[in-house]
Design an enzyme around this catalytic site. Sequence first.
Site, PDB file in Angstrom:
ATOM      1  N   GLU A 114      81.343 -14.558  38.495  1.00 31.04           N
ATOM      2  CA  GLU A 114      80.010 -14.093  38.929  1.00 31.04           C
ATOM      3  C   GLU A 114      78.928 -15.173  38.941  1.00 31.04           C
ATOM      4  O   GLU A 114      77.824 -14.986  38.417  1.00 31.04           O
ATOM      5  CB  GLU A 114      79.560 -12.921  38.036  1.00 31.04           C
ATOM      6  CG  GLU A 114      80.523 -11.747  38.073  1.00 31.04           C
ATOM      7  CD  GLU A 114      80.097 -10.560  37.198  1.00 31.04           C
ATOM      8  OE1 GLU A 114      79.121 -10.686  36.452  1.00 31.04           O
ATOM      9  OE2 GLU A 114      80.760  -9.525  37.279  1.00 31.04           O
ATOM     10  N   GLU A 220      89.607  -6.101  39.713  1.00 32.24           N
ATOM     11  CA  GLU A 220      89.015  -5.105  38.796  1.00 32.24           C
ATOM     12  C   GLU A 220      88.784  -3.799  39.554  1.00 32.24           C
ATOM     13  O   GLU A 220      87.655  -3.325  39.667  1.00 32.24           O
ATOM     14  CB  GLU A 220      87.674  -5.616  38.229  1.00 32.24           C
ATOM     15  CG  GLU A 220      87.771  -6.960  37.552  1.00 32.24           C
ATOM     16  CD  GLU A 220      86.448  -7.465  36.965  1.00 32.24           C
ATOM     17  OE1 GLU A 220      85.478  -6.693  36.857  1.00 32.24           O
ATOM     18  OE2 GLU A 220      86.401  -8.653  36.604  1.00 32.24           O
TER      19      GLU A 220
HETATM   20  C1  XIL Z   1      83.205  -4.959  31.414  1.00 34.80           C
HETATM   21  C2  XIL Z   1      84.098  -4.213  30.439  1.00 34.80           C
HETATM   22  O1  XIL Z   1      84.902  -3.314  31.168  1.00 34.80           O
HETATM   23  C3  XIL Z   1      83.264  -3.475  29.425  1.00 34.80           C
HETATM   24  O2  XIL Z   1      84.093  -2.899  28.428  1.00 34.80           O
HETATM   25  C4  XIL Z   1      82.268  -4.426  28.773  1.00 34.80           C
HETATM   26  O3  XIL Z   1      81.407  -3.688  27.932  1.00 34.80           O
HETATM   27  C5  XIL Z   1      81.447  -5.148  29.820  1.00 34.80           C
HETATM   28  O4  XIL Z   1      82.317  -5.815  30.725  1.00 34.80           O
HETATM   29  N1  XIL Z   1      82.734  -7.515  35.789  1.00 34.80           N
HETATM   30  C6  XIL Z   1      83.589  -8.201  34.985  1.00 34.80           C
HETATM   31  C7  XIL Z   1      84.176  -7.547  33.785  1.00 34.80           C
HETATM   32  O5  XIL Z   1      83.973  -9.347  35.317  1.00 34.80           O
HETATM   33  O6  XIL Z   1      84.407  -8.454  32.751  1.00 34.80           O
HETATM   34  C8  XIL Z   1      83.310  -6.423  33.311  1.00 34.80           C
HETATM   35  O7  XIL Z   1      84.006  -5.755  32.257  1.00 34.80           O
HETATM   36  C9  XIL Z   1      82.969  -5.490  34.428  1.00 34.80           C
HETATM   37  C10 XIL Z   1      82.204  -6.201  35.510  1.00 34.80           C
END
Ligand code: XIL
Length: 306
Positions: A114, A220
């Site tokens: 990101e 994701e």
């Molecule tokens: C999220 C997790 O799922 C949560 O448990 C945590 O509290 C915050 O992070 N983008 C990403 C992930 O790259 O690492 C994030 O994961 C969601 C958004």
Amino acid sequence: MAIDLNELNSDDRYRTVAMNQFNSITAENIFKPVYLHPNENTFNWVEADQLVDFCETNNKRLHGHTLIWHNQLPSWIENFEGTSSDWDLMFKKHIQTICTHFKGKVSSWDVVNEAFEDNGELRNTIWRQKIGDSYIEKAFVYAHESDPDAVLFYNDYNIASKKAKRQAILELFNSLRQKGVPIHGIGMQMHISIDYPKNKKIENALTELSDDGYKIHFSEIDISVNPNGKDIEPSTELYDCQADKLTAITKLYKEIPSEYQYGMTFWGVSDQNTWIRTFFGREDYPLLFDDDYNTKPVYCKFKETL
Ligand code: XIL
């Protein structure tokens, strides 16, 4: 799939699904800097190594998420004081200690996560402020030095929906690649909803990234059925729309040349453990299994499409 180690250790239903349904694992949290590197001279391998063992025992590929991000940083990094070359040294040690520890165990890394805003500007992260724009390039070089076999990804959200962001990402990484910086793939996070973004946008993004020679990881995936946080009940209609959306993007994914298909990772197992409910505080049902670990229509249609 993304794994939460506590769930894996405490819920047999979760463990059974993780063992039997998926062949590639990402840690949902425990590979992030705040967990792996809690103090400047302390690395905490305990939980991460348990996940490595789980993957080795059960023959799963392990994807590392994430070396460099602006969120979930330990406070010692946020408060670190020093010149830009002190920052660079600390940054290098962070990346290289972790990559060396997991060498041969972690197949691939989200090296940087990101780093761009949706409008295509570089996000002004603490790394950029302290090290400069070149922190991204350096992160890939350092990771590769420690583990030359690891497949290295840049990972971000809204890559399909925001054209300016995608173009900026491609512009930067294409130019770095021309200089010989080892960047093998791009992770499209795919936190999407049943009607956003449109499939055509996803198709365009897949074409552009694969035409430029990047492996693509749907890194994701979750498909929100309630992006606006309304008062809803899960219904057959919503579940069918969700199934149609996943089927459509899976078909598009399968159309890219196979050497560019790194895999599809779901951000959780059952709706009960989706980050969306806790993080955004809204009711949602974005995953393959329902709250009781029963398969949903989206699971069944996905399996047919694979
Ligand atoms: C999220 C997790 O799922 C949560 O448990 C945590 O509290 C915050 O992070 N983008 C990403 C992930 O790259 O690492 C994030 O994961 C969601 C958004």
